[in-house]
Scaffold this motif. Structure first.
Motif, PDB file in Angstrom:
ATOM      1  N   VAL A 208      44.959  33.740  32.367  1.00 38.94           N
ATOM      2  CA  VAL A 208      44.991  34.939  33.210  1.00 38.94           C
ATOM      3  C   VAL A 208      46.402  35.092  33.767  1.00 38.94           C
ATOM      4  CG1 VAL A 208      44.036  36.101  35.231  1.00 38.94           C
ATOM      5  CG2 VAL A 208      42.580  34.609  33.848  1.00 38.94           C
ATOM      6  N   HIS A 209      46.991  36.256  33.557  1.00 38.56           N
ATOM      7  CA  HIS A 209      48.317  36.553  34.093  1.00 38.56           C
ATOM      8  C   HIS A 209      48.201  37.741  35.049  1.00 38.56           C
ATOM      9  CE1 HIS A 209      50.651  34.525  30.533  1.00 38.56           C
ATOM     10  NE2 HIS A 209      50.057  33.667  31.343  1.00 38.56           N
ATOM     11  N   PRO A 210      48.255  37.497  36.367  1.00 41.13           N
ATOM     12  CA  PRO A 210      48.163  38.608  37.318  1.00 41.13           C
ATOM     13  C   PRO A 210      49.526  39.247  37.585  1.00 41.13           C
ATOM     14  CG  PRO A 210      48.150  36.524  38.493  1.00 41.13           C
ATOM     15  CD  PRO A 210      48.249  36.185  37.036  1.00 41.13           C
ATOM     16  N   THR A 211      49.523  40.538  37.760  1.00 39.33           N
ATOM     17  CA  THR A 211      50.705  41.270  38.217  1.00 39.33           C
ATOM     18  C   THR A 211      50.266  42.145  39.394  1.00 39.33           C
ATOM     19  OG1 THR A 211      50.311  43.060  36.629  1.00 39.33           O
ATOM     20  CG2 THR A 211      51.817  41.302  35.962  1.00 39.33           C
ATOM     21  N   PHE A 212      51.169  42.328  40.360  1.00 42.09           N
ATOM     22  CA  PHE A 212      50.831  43.054  41.582  1.00 42.09           C
ATOM     23  C   PHE A 212      51.664  44.317  41.707  1.00 42.09           C
ATOM     24  CE2 PHE A 212      49.177  38.903  42.456  1.00 42.09           C
ATOM     25  CZ  PHE A 212      48.097  39.114  43.312  1.00 42.09           C
ATOM     26  N   ARG A 213      50.995  45.360  42.171  1.00 42.18           N
ATOM     27  CA  ARG A 213      51.662  46.599  42.554  1.00 42.18           C
ATOM     28  C   ARG A 213      51.213  46.943  43.979  1.00 42.18           C
ATOM     29  NH1 ARG A 213      49.840  50.896  40.380  1.00 42.18           N
ATOM     30  NH2 ARG A 213      47.910  50.023  39.500  1.00 42.18           N
ATOM     31  N   TYR A 214      52.003  47.790  44.659  1.00 41.67           N
ATOM     32  CA  TYR A 214      51.684  48.181  46.028  1.00 41.67           C
ATOM     33  C   TYR A 214      51.396  49.668  46.080  1.00 41.67           C
ATOM     34  CZ  TYR A 214      53.474  43.610  47.329  1.00 41.67           C
ATOM     35  OH  TYR A 214      53.666  42.257  47.434  1.00 41.67           O
ATOM     36  N   GLU A 215      50.342  50.003  46.786  1.00 39.99           N
ATOM     37  CA  GLU A 215      50.020  51.402  47.013  1.00 39.99           C
ATOM     38  C   GLU A 215      50.927  51.939  48.115  1.00 39.99           C
ATOM     39  OE1 GLU A 215      49.240  54.416  46.244  1.00 39.99           O
ATOM     40  OE2 GLU A 215      47.160  53.875  45.747  1.00 39.99           O
ATOM     41  N   THR A 216      51.720  52.946  47.787  1.00 40.89           N
ATOM     42  CA  THR A 216      52.643  53.534  48.772  1.00 40.89           C
ATOM     43  C   THR A 216      52.499  55.047  48.851  1.00 40.89           C
ATOM     44  OG1 THR A 216      54.399  53.664  47.099  1.00 40.89           O
ATOM     45  CG2 THR A 216      54.342  51.686  48.482  1.00 40.89           C
ATOM     46  N   ARG A 217      51.496  55.599  48.172  1.00 47.57           N
ATOM     47  CA  ARG A 217      51.346  57.058  48.185  1.00 47.57           C
ATOM     48  C   ARG A 217      51.073  57.562  49.610  1.00 47.57           C
ATOM     49  NH1 ARG A 217      46.432  58.100  44.520  1.00 47.57           N
ATOM     50  NH2 ARG A 217      45.729  56.320  45.772  1.00 47.57           N
ATOM     51  N   ARG A 218      51.581  58.693  49.912  1.00 49.69           N
ATOM     52  CA  ARG A 218      51.364  59.303  51.229  1.00 49.69           C
ATOM     53  C   ARG A 218      50.582  60.603  51.050  1.00 49.69           C
ATOM     54  NH1 ARG A 218      54.615  56.690  54.854  1.00 49.69           N
ATOM     55  NH2 ARG A 218      54.462  58.359  56.396  1.00 49.69           N
ATOM     56  N   VAL A 267      44.976  36.994  26.254  1.00 49.28           N
ATOM     57  CA  VAL A 267      45.324  36.741  27.659  1.00 49.28           C
ATOM     58  C   VAL A 267      44.786  37.883  28.513  1.00 49.28           C
ATOM     59  CG1 VAL A 267      47.211  36.473  29.309  1.00 49.28           C
ATOM     60  CG2 VAL A 267      47.375  35.408  27.059  1.00 49.28           C
ATOM     61  N   VAL A 268      44.149  37.526  29.635  1.00 45.55           N
ATOM     62  CA  VAL A 268      43.693  38.540  30.581  1.00 45.55           C
ATOM     63  C   VAL A 268      44.890  38.982  31.413  1.00 45.55           C
ATOM     64  CG1 VAL A 268      42.165  39.077  32.504  1.00 45.55           C
ATOM     65  CG2 VAL A 268      41.396  37.528  30.701  1.00 45.55           C
ATOM     66  N   GLU A 269      45.335  40.194  31.179  1.00 44.33           N
ATOM     67  CA  GLU A 269      46.412  40.767  31.984  1.00 44.33           C
ATOM     68  C   GLU A 269      45.760  41.508  33.149  1.00 44.33           C
ATOM     69  OE1 GLU A 269      48.691  43.153  29.327  1.00 44.33           O
ATOM     70  OE2 GLU A 269      49.638  41.422  28.358  1.00 44.33           O
ATOM     71  N   LEU A 270      45.897  40.930  34.336  1.00 42.20           N
ATOM     72  CA  LEU A 270      45.193  41.415  35.519  1.00 42.20           C
ATOM     73  C   LEU A 270      46.145  42.233  36.381  1.00 42.20           C
ATOM     74  CD1 LEU A 270      42.468  41.327  36.957  1.00 42.20           C
ATOM     75  CD2 LEU A 270      43.246  39.249  38.129  1.00 42.20           C
ATOM     76  N   ASP A 271      45.947  43.528  36.362  1.00 43.10           N
ATOM     77  CA  ASP A 271      46.762  44.453  37.161  1.00 43.10           C
ATOM     78  C   ASP A 271      46.107  44.602  38.534  1.00 43.10           C
ATOM     79  OD1 ASP A 271      48.551  46.384  37.995  1.00 43.10           O
ATOM     80  OD2 ASP A 271      47.396  48.022  37.112  1.00 43.10           O
ATOM     81  N   ILE A 272      46.768  44.101  39.583  1.00 46.43           N
ATOM     82  CA  ILE A 272      46.201  44.110  40.929  1.00 46.43           C
ATOM     83  C   ILE A 272      46.988  45.077  41.798  1.00 46.43           C
ATOM     84  CG2 ILE A 272      45.661  42.730  42.970  1.00 46.43           C
ATOM     85  CD1 ILE A 272      45.448  40.306  41.162  1.00 46.43           C
ATOM     86  N   LEU A 273      46.271  46.018  42.389  1.00 46.78           N
ATOM     87  CA  LEU A 273      46.873  46.997  43.290  1.00 46.78           C
ATOM     88  C   LEU A 273      46.574  46.577  44.729  1.00 46.78           C
ATOM     89  CD1 LEU A 273      48.336  49.743  43.634  1.00 46.78           C
ATOM     90  CD2 LEU A 273      46.061  50.810  43.650  1.00 46.78           C
ATOM     91  N   LEU A 274      47.619  46.251  45.474  1.00 43.37           N
ATOM     92  CA  LEU A 274      47.480  45.852  46.872  1.00 43.37           C
ATOM     93  C   LEU A 274      47.692  47.073  47.763  1.00 43.37           C
ATOM     94  CD1 LEU A 274      49.276  42.425  47.434  1.00 43.37           C
ATOM     95  CD2 LEU A 274      46.914  43.003  47.995  1.00 43.37           C
ATOM     96  N   ARG A 313      49.012  37.257  47.815  1.00 47.41           N
ATOM     97  CA  ARG A 313      49.566  37.508  46.488  1.00 47.41           C
ATOM     98  C   ARG A 313      50.063  36.220  45.845  1.00 47.41           C
ATOM     99  NH1 ARG A 313      55.130  40.998  45.396  1.00 47.41           N
ATOM    100  NH2 ARG A 313      55.445  40.308  43.235  1.00 47.41           N
ATOM    101  N   ARG A 314      50.695  35.378  46.610  1.00 47.25           N
ATOM    102  CA  ARG A 314      51.293  34.155  46.052  1.00 47.25           C
ATOM    103  C   ARG A 314      50.257  33.066  45.772  1.00 47.25           C
ATOM    104  NH1 ARG A 314      54.731  37.286  48.047  1.00 47.25           N
ATOM    105  NH2 ARG A 314      56.978  37.212  47.544  1.00 47.25           N
ATOM    106  N   LYS A 315      49.058  33.234  46.308  1.00 48.30           N
ATOM    107  CA  LYS A 315      47.989  32.293  45.965  1.00 48.30           C
ATOM    108  C   LYS A 315      47.381  32.610  44.596  1.00 48.30           C
ATOM    109  CE  LYS A 315      46.652  31.654  50.814  1.00 48.30           C
ATOM    110  NZ  LYS A 315      45.595  31.963  51.825  1.00 48.30           N
ATOM    111  N   ALA A 316      47.511  33.847  44.155  1.00 46.53           N
ATOM    112  CA  ALA A 316      46.931  34.269  42.876  1.00 46.53           C
ATOM    113  C   ALA A 316      47.951  34.045  41.761  1.00 46.53           C
ATOM    114  CB  ALA A 316      46.518  35.737  42.946  1.00 46.53           C
TER     115      ALA A 316
END
Length: 378
Positions: A208-218, A267-274, A313-316
């Motif tokens: 599993v390979h996680p990647t993180f993005r941040y929600e910043t939409r207004r 590979v599970v590519e895990l796209d995580i939106l924070l 985020r850093r725990k994942a």
């Protein structure tokens, strides 16, 4: 004392024998007739492939009836005699052992590949006498294939197939080759299925390979997402102030995540939106309290949630997430981080006295700025 004896009337003595006789008949019927037919010798087969995705680690016998694999019509006792009913004929060495040997001798075993378990749910050869005096045979196969992980067996796919044949009553030669080819077809099916599914089926993923993005939409009227370039303003506090409250203002920050898995190349590519956000309608400021000091105190509440989210985020990491349980592992880490968030918010308010202790507030300002810098937020 005189000896005690009973004389049975003749009719009762006859009834006694009538009662005993059926029991003797039933007992005799429970003993199977002796079968002089030789067992079937299942031969290995040369398969048209070399597996690159799997090896057979185990075969389990789940057949409801394991007495025999085949029910074959015996040869007639003499020319012109009626053909007997089908009789059970097993594979040499027993059904499970013979099929295990067949797979072992027909299929290369490479433990570096994925271990697959076969569950033998049905393997049956059933014959009957045809109208023209020939013998018709039908082979039925039902196999389940599992990915044998270190902790459990994960069901993958199922094969249901078989074959038919017609033979001379005196020659059972076609039986074994037909059964052999039916079993070979099930292994060809498994190889084809795994070759197609290995790259995209989550059950077969190896990491599993996680990647993180941040929600910043207004774009949401009642939600403000954490963005270092756009700190809070008093316009974001739209809730109704509490009467006679001990605080000049209150902010309602929190964080959440959404994960979208996609399997590519095993590979599970895990796209995580924070999403680190403030609910505007739950945040308020008392009249006359819209000062820079108060706004800074509320902004720091928001920043603390961002810091906790960064720790989450850093725990994942790929090392901490397993293919089987990555979702439950993430949920557990999120709950722990959520508890941490509430604790640090209470600690912050208690030590700064809601922002009224300016010296304590300055210490927390420096601490928060240092953490934001450490995590690359500022």
């Amino acid at each position: 004392m005189p000896a005690f004896s009973v004389k049975w009337p003749a009719i009762l003595r006859r009834c006694w024998w009538l009662l005993v006789l059926p029991a003797l008949v039933l007992t005799a019927a429970a003993i199977p007739a002796k079968n002089n037919e030789a067992p079937l010798v299942l031969q290995p087969v040369k398969l048209p492939f070399t597996p690159t995705q799997f090896y057979i680690a185990r075969i389990r016998d789940e057949r409801p009836n394991r007495a025999a694999v085949a029910w074959l019509v015996p040869a007639p006792t003499k020319p012109g005699a009626p053909l007997p009913a089908a009789q059970p004929i097993d594979l040499q060495g027993g059904g499970l052992a013979a099929i295990q040997a067949f797979v072992r001798q027909s299929l290369p075993r490479n433990p570096a590949l994925r271990p697959i378990q076969i569950r033998l749910r049905e393997c049956r050869v059933q014959e009957k006498v045809a109208a023209n005096g020939a013998v018709e045979g039908q082979i039925s196969l039902d196999l389940a294939f599992d990915y044998q992980t270190p902790d459990r067996a994960v069901f993958l796919t199922q094969y249901r197939g078989g074959a038919r044949y017609i033979r001379n009553a005196a020659d059972r030669t076609p039986v074994e080759p037909t059964l052999r080819q039916a079993l070979a077809s099930s292994l060809v099916y498994l190889n084809t299925w795994l070759n197609q599914a290995a790259a995209t089926d989550v059950r077969l993923a190896t990491a599993v390979h996680p990647t993180f993005r941040y929600e910043t939409r207004r774009t949401e009227a009642d939600t403000v997402f954490h963005d270092p370039a756009h700190p809070l303003t008093w316009d974001d506090f739209t809730g109704q102030p509490r009467p006679r409250g001990q605080y000049a203002a209150s902010v309602f920050p929190s964080f959440a995540y959404q994960g979208r898995p996609r399997v590519r190349n095993g590979v599970v590519e895990l796209d995580i939106l924070l999403s680190i956000f403030v609910v505007r309608s739950s945040s308020w400021v008392a009249p006359g309290q819209q000062t820079a000091v108060n706004l800074n105190h509320e902004q720091r509440h928001f920043d603390l949630v961002r810091i906790v989210a960064e720790r989450f985020r850093r725990k994942a990491t790929p090392d901490s997430l397993t293919v089987e349980d990555y979702n439950s592992i993430l949920q557990l880490q999120y709950l722990k981080s959520f508890t941490e968030m509430n604790h640090v918010q209470d600690q912050y308010d208690a030590e700064t006295h809601g922002g009224t202790d300016l010296a304590a507030q300055e210490r927390w300002n420096r601490r928060i700025d240092a953490d934001l810098k450490k995590y690359g937020v500022r």
